[in-house]
Design a protein around this motif. Structure first.
Motif, PDB file in Angstrom:
ATOM      1  N   ALA A  29     -26.848  -1.429  24.512  1.00  0.00           N
ATOM      2  CA  ALA A  29     -27.853  -1.032  25.501  1.00  0.00           C
ATOM      3  C   ALA A  29     -29.122  -1.864  25.357  1.00  0.00           C
ATOM      4  O   ALA A  29     -29.646  -2.412  26.341  1.00  0.00           O
ATOM      5  N   THR A  30     -29.637  -1.981  24.126  1.00  0.00           N
ATOM      6  CA  THR A  30     -30.879  -2.737  23.945  1.00  0.00           C
ATOM      7  C   THR A  30     -30.657  -4.234  24.128  1.00  0.00           C
ATOM      8  O   THR A  30     -31.528  -4.937  24.642  1.00  0.00           O
ATOM      9  N   ASP A  31     -29.488  -4.721  23.720  1.00  0.00           N
ATOM     10  CA  ASP A  31     -29.206  -6.148  23.935  1.00  0.00           C
ATOM     11  C   ASP A  31     -29.197  -6.478  25.424  1.00  0.00           C
ATOM     12  O   ASP A  31     -29.739  -7.517  25.847  1.00  0.00           O
ATOM     13  N   TRP A  32     -28.579  -5.603  26.237  1.00  0.00           N
ATOM     14  CA  TRP A  32     -28.523  -5.861  27.673  1.00  0.00           C
ATOM     15  C   TRP A  32     -29.920  -5.802  28.290  1.00  0.00           C
ATOM     16  O   TRP A  32     -30.292  -6.665  29.099  1.00  0.00           O
ATOM     17  N   LEU A  33     -30.699  -4.798  27.919  1.00  0.00           N
ATOM     18  CA  LEU A  33     -32.053  -4.674  28.460  1.00  0.00           C
ATOM     19  C   LEU A  33     -32.891  -5.904  28.122  1.00  0.00           C
ATOM     20  O   LEU A  33     -33.619  -6.437  28.969  1.00  0.00           O
ATOM     21  N   HIS A  34     -32.785  -6.360  26.889  1.00  0.00           N
ATOM     22  CA  HIS A  34     -33.539  -7.542  26.474  1.00  0.00           C
ATOM     23  C   HIS A  34     -33.084  -8.780  27.238  1.00  0.00           C
ATOM     24  O   HIS A  34     -33.908  -9.548  27.759  1.00  0.00           O
ATOM     25  N   THR A  35     -31.777  -8.971  27.329  1.00  0.00           N
ATOM     26  CA  THR A  35     -31.242 -10.142  28.031  1.00  0.00           C
ATOM     27  C   THR A  35     -31.672 -10.160  29.493  1.00  0.00           C
ATOM     28  O   THR A  35     -32.073 -11.202  30.036  1.00  0.00           O
TER      29      THR A  35
END
Length: 683
Positions: free
Chosen positions: A432-438
C-alpha cells in the motif's frame, strides 16, 4: 490463441467486454432490503472501469431468509436492479443478479422466523437449530428462485447467478455435513439444485443467462463436499449453466471463502483447474480465491486454469483495474492488500463496504473519487510526514497539479505501516505505501527523506504563500509501566529493528496486548516462529478478539497454538517487575507472575503532535495518526480529505451527507467511457 483479461467472453447469449468478474458480496449499502442509489453508483463505477461480468449482492429469494440486516430481498429488488442495469449498460458489462437462500447459515434475528435447512443440523457458528424442509416447502423454494430470476430479467439484467457457495442452502443440500435426509433429496443431493437451475432457466427465458456459484471443497473431508465429489457435480451441472464460478468453504470453514493475507493469493487455482477439466468445455469456468494481481490472473488464463477470473477485492481497491490492464498500465493498479479490514462487512457493526487503500469505495455518492478540476500550479504545499496519510495527500495534490514537497524524518517513506509490515500475513501492508509513494512521485511530488521539519520551516512556508499539511504520525506511550524493572519495548520498535527477534534481550518475551487487533497476535507469532519463548497477555477471553471483523480470529488462535505461544487470557497487567510481569485475572482477581526478560508493549499509541502544538495554529490541517492513531483506512481517508480541502472541495459532513448520486454539487457516479474508472485514473 491464449485469452487475456481484456478479451471478450461469451456468456450464454451475451458477450462480456472482459474476462474480469466482480463477484457478489455483502455491502450494507441497502435501503432496508432494497438496492439503493449507493449500490447503483458502486456498481456503475466498476462497470466504467471495464469489468466484464458483474454479479450484484446476493438477494434472498424468500422473506424468511434474512441472513444479515441489509441483505437484499429479491421480491423488492426490481427497481434497484433496473437502475443498476441502466447505469452499467453504456459500458457493455454483463450484469447478473445474485440470488440465493442462506438456509441454516442465516439468522432469525431479523426475520423472527424459523430457519429452514435440509436437516436439523445446527450451524456451527450461530448454534441455532433450523427446521427441516418438507418436500412441499422445497417446491415453494424452487418457485421462489424462478420468480427472482423472472424479476431480474424483467428489470433489464442479463440474467442471474444462483448461489450454491459458502453460505447457501443449495450447498447444504450437497453436503453430508448438513444433508442427513432419508428421502429422495438425501439420496440424490443434487436434485434440489437441478430443479432450481431448470426452473430458473425457464423463468429467465431463451436469452437469459444462468450462472452458478458452486462450493467445490468444504474443507471438511470427513463428510463434506470434497474436490473429487465436486468434479462429478460439475460434470453433471455444467451443461445446464452459462457460467460456473468455483469457490471453496462451508459451515466449518466460512472464513476460507475470502481469507486475509495469511492465505496465499490464488489459493483455488488447482481446484479450479480440476473443475474446468470436469466441465469439459460445457461452460466457461471462473477462478475465484484472492486473485488480486493482474499478472496472476493473466497466467491463470494462459495456462488453462480458467476462462475468466473473479477479482472482487481487487476491484474494490481499484475500480479501474481492467481498463488499466487494457491500456498497458497494470503497474498502476492500486493494490489490494487482502487485509479484510474494510471490505468484509458481515459483522454486528453493519459497516458500509469500503477499502483501506481507496476509502471512496462504497461511498461513491459521498466521497469524490475523480480528480477535482483544478488549474495547474497554485500555491506550493509542504506535507510533513510520509506515512499513508501524507502519501495519499501528496498523491491527490500532485495529481491536481499542485507543487508538492513531502518531508519525512525517517530514511524512507511509508511511516508506521511500512515499518510494521513484517511477520506472517503482514508483508502485503508494504504494498500500500509503496504504491502511494510511486504514484505520488509519478505525478510530480518531491520527497525529502531523513529530514526533520521544525516550526520555523512551517512558518516560513506559510509566510511565502505556501500551504502545509501535518501528517506526523504517532509515538509510543513512554510511561505506561513506570518503574519497570524489566525492559519495556514498543511493538513498532521491535518490528522496525532490522535485527528482528534477535535484537531483544535473551530469555522469555511477554507480549502485552490490551487492544486485541492484529499487532499483538502478529508479534507473538513472529517471535515464537523465530525460536523465542513467548507469552501473550490479553484482557479478553480470546486472543486477538478484534480479528473477528476480518475473519481471522479462529485461524489466528490456531496459528498461535501451533507456534507454541503461551496465551494468558483474561489477564490485566498490574506491574512490570524485575524479571517478571505481575498479572491479575480480570474475573476473579487472582494474581500471578510471568517470567520476562523483556516486555513488548502493543498498547495504543499517542498522536505525535509536538509540531502542531508548537505552531499553535488550529487552521493548519492535520491527517492520520497525528490526530488520533487508528487504522490505515482513516489515515488514507484523512490524507485525501486534507488534499481536497486545499483544493477547495468541501469534504465536511454536511457536504457528504447532502450530496446524492445526482446532486448538482455532489460527486457523480461514472456515466461514460471517459469516467475515471474507464481512463484508469480514479483517486
Amino acid at each position: 490463441m491464449t485469452a487475456t483479461l481484456a478479451d471478450p467472453l461469451t456468456v450464454g447469449s451475451v458477450t462480456a467486454p472482459s474476462r474480469v468478474l466482480f463477484g457478489p458480496h455483502e455491502t450494507n449499502l441497502g435501503d432496508g432490503r432494497r438496492f439503493s442509489a449507493r449500490h447503483v453508483a458502486y456498481y456503475a463505477r466498476r462497470a466504467a472501469g471495464g469489468v466484464g461480468v458483474l454479479v450484484t449482492e446476493t438477494a434472498s429469494v424468500t422473506t424468511d431468509d434474512w441472513p444479515y440486516e441489509r441483505a437484499p430481498l429479491a421480491s423488492v429488488a426490481g427497481p434497484g436492479w433496473q437502475q443498476v442495469a441502466r447505469a452499467c449498460a453504456p459500458h457493455g458489462t454483463v450484469v447478473l443478479a445474485g440470488i440465493g437462500h442462506a438456509g441454516g447459515q442465516g439468522s432469525s434475528a431479523f426475520s423472527q422466523e424459523v430457519m429452514w435447512a435440509p436437516s436439523r443440523v445446527a450451524d456451527v457458528v450461530t448454534r441455532e437449530p433450523p427446521a427441516e424442509l418438507e418436500e412441499q416447502a422445497i417446491a415453494g423454494l424452487v418457485a421462489a428462485f424462478a420468480a427472482a430470476a423472472e424479476e431480474a430479467v424483467e428489470a433489464g439484467l442479463a440474467g442471474v447467478e444462483i448461489d450454491a457457495g459458502a453460505w447457501s442452502l443449495l450447498r447444504q443440500f450437497h453436503s453430508g455435513l448438513t444433508n442427513l435426509r432419508a428421502d429422495r433429496f438425501g439420496a440424490d443431493r443434487l436434485l434440489f439444485t437441478r430443479q432450481v437451475i431448470a426452473a430458473v432457466r425457464r423463468a429467465a427465458g431463451p436469452g437469459g443467462v444462468v450462472a452458478l456459484r458452486l462450493s467445490c471443497d468444504e474443507l471438511a473431508p470427513w463428510a463434506g463436499v470434497t474436490p473429487e465429489q465436486a468434479a462429478a457435480m460439475v460434470a453433471e451441472l455444467a451443461p445446464s449453466v452459462d457460467l460456473l464460478t468455483v469457490v471453496r468453504a462451508g459451515p466449518y470453514s466460512s472464513a476460507a471463502y475470502r481469507p486475509d493475507a495469511h492465505t496465499g493469493a490464488g489459493f483455488n487455482r488447482e481446484l479450479c483447474r480440476q473443475m474446468r477439466r470436469a466441465a469439459a468445455g460445457a461452460t466457461p469456468v471462473v477462478l475465484q480465491g484472492s486473485v488480486v494481481d493482474p499478472a496472476m490472473a493473466a497466467t491463470a488464463l494462459a495456462d488453462g486454469t480458467c476462462d475468466a477470473v473473479e477479482m472482487t477485492r481487487a476491484l474494490i481497491a481499484d475500480a479501474g483495474l481492467p481498463a488499466k490492464v487494457r491500456a498497458g498500465a497494470a503497474d498502476r493498479v492500486r493494490p489490494c492488500i487482502r487485509c479484510n479490514q474494510a471490505c468484509r462487512v458481515r459483522d454486528n457493526r453493519n459497516p458500509v463496504v469500503s477499502c483501506v487503500v481507496d476509502p471512496a469505495s462504497g461511498h461513491e455518492t459521498e466521497e469524490p473519487f475523480e480528480p477535482p478540476a483544478a488549474a495547474p500550479g497554485g500555491p506550493p504545499v509542504l506535507i510533513v510526514g510520509a506515512g499513508p496519510a501524507g502519501l495519499e495527500c501528496a498523491r491527490v495534490l500532485a495529481g491536481a497539479g499542485r507543487p508538492v514537497v513531502v518531508a519525512e524524518r525517517c530514511p524512507e517513506p511509508g511511516g508506521t505501516l511500512a515499518r510494521a509490515a513484517r511477520g506472517p500475513g503482514r508483508e502485503t501492508l508494504r504494498e500500500a505505501t509503496d504504491w502511494l509513494h510511486t504514484e505520488a512521485v509519478r505525478l510530480g511530488a518531491a520527497f525529502r527523506t531523513g529530514q526533520a521539519v521544525g516550526a520555523g520551516d512551517v512558518r516560513r512556508m506559510l509566510a511565502e504563500g505556501g500551504q502545509v499539511v501535518l501528517a506526523t504520525g504517532s509515538r509510543p506511550v513512554s510511561d505506561r509501566y513506570p518503574d519497570a524493572g524489566t525492559p519495556v519495548v514498543d511493538a513498532l520498535a521491535v518490528l522496525s529493528d532490522q535485527a528482528g527477534p534477535d535484537g531483544l534481550p535473551d530469555g522469555p518475551v511477554v507480549v502485552v496486548d490490551p487492544v486485541g487487533d492484529a499487532v499483538g497476535v502478529n508479534l507473538a507469532e513472529w517471535l515464537a516462529l523465530a525460536g523465542r519463548t513467548v507469552t501473550l497477555v490479553a484482557p479478553d477471553p480470546v486472543a486477538g478478539t478484534q480479528l473477528a471483523r476480518t475473519g481471522d480470529l479462529a485461524d489466528a488462535n490456531g496459528r498461535l497454538q501451533r507456534a507454541g505461544v503461551d496465551r494468558r487470557l483474561r489477564r490485566l497487567v498490574r506491574r512490570v517487575g524485575d524479571g517478571v510481569v505481575a498479572v491479575e485475572d480480570a474475573w476473579t482477581g487472582e494474581p500471578a507472575e510471568i517470567p520476562a526478560s523483556v516486555v513488548v508493549d502493543c498498547g495504543h499509541r499517542l498522536p505525535e503532535e509536538s509540531l502542531y502544538l508548537e505552531l499553535g495554529d488550529p487552521r493548519i490541517p492535520r491527517a492520520g495518526d497525528c490526530v488520533a492513531p487508528r487504522s490505515l483506512l482513516e489515515a488514507v481517508l484523512e490524507g485525501r480529505r486534507a488534499a481536497l480541502g486545499l483544493l477547495g472541495v468541501d469534504t465536511g459532513p454536511a457536504a457528504r451527507h447532502a450530496a446524492g448520486p445526482h446532486s448538482p454539487g455532489g460527486p457523480q457516479p461514472p456515466a461514460g467511457p471517459q469516467s475515471a474508472g474507464a481512463t484508469g485514473a480514479p483517486l
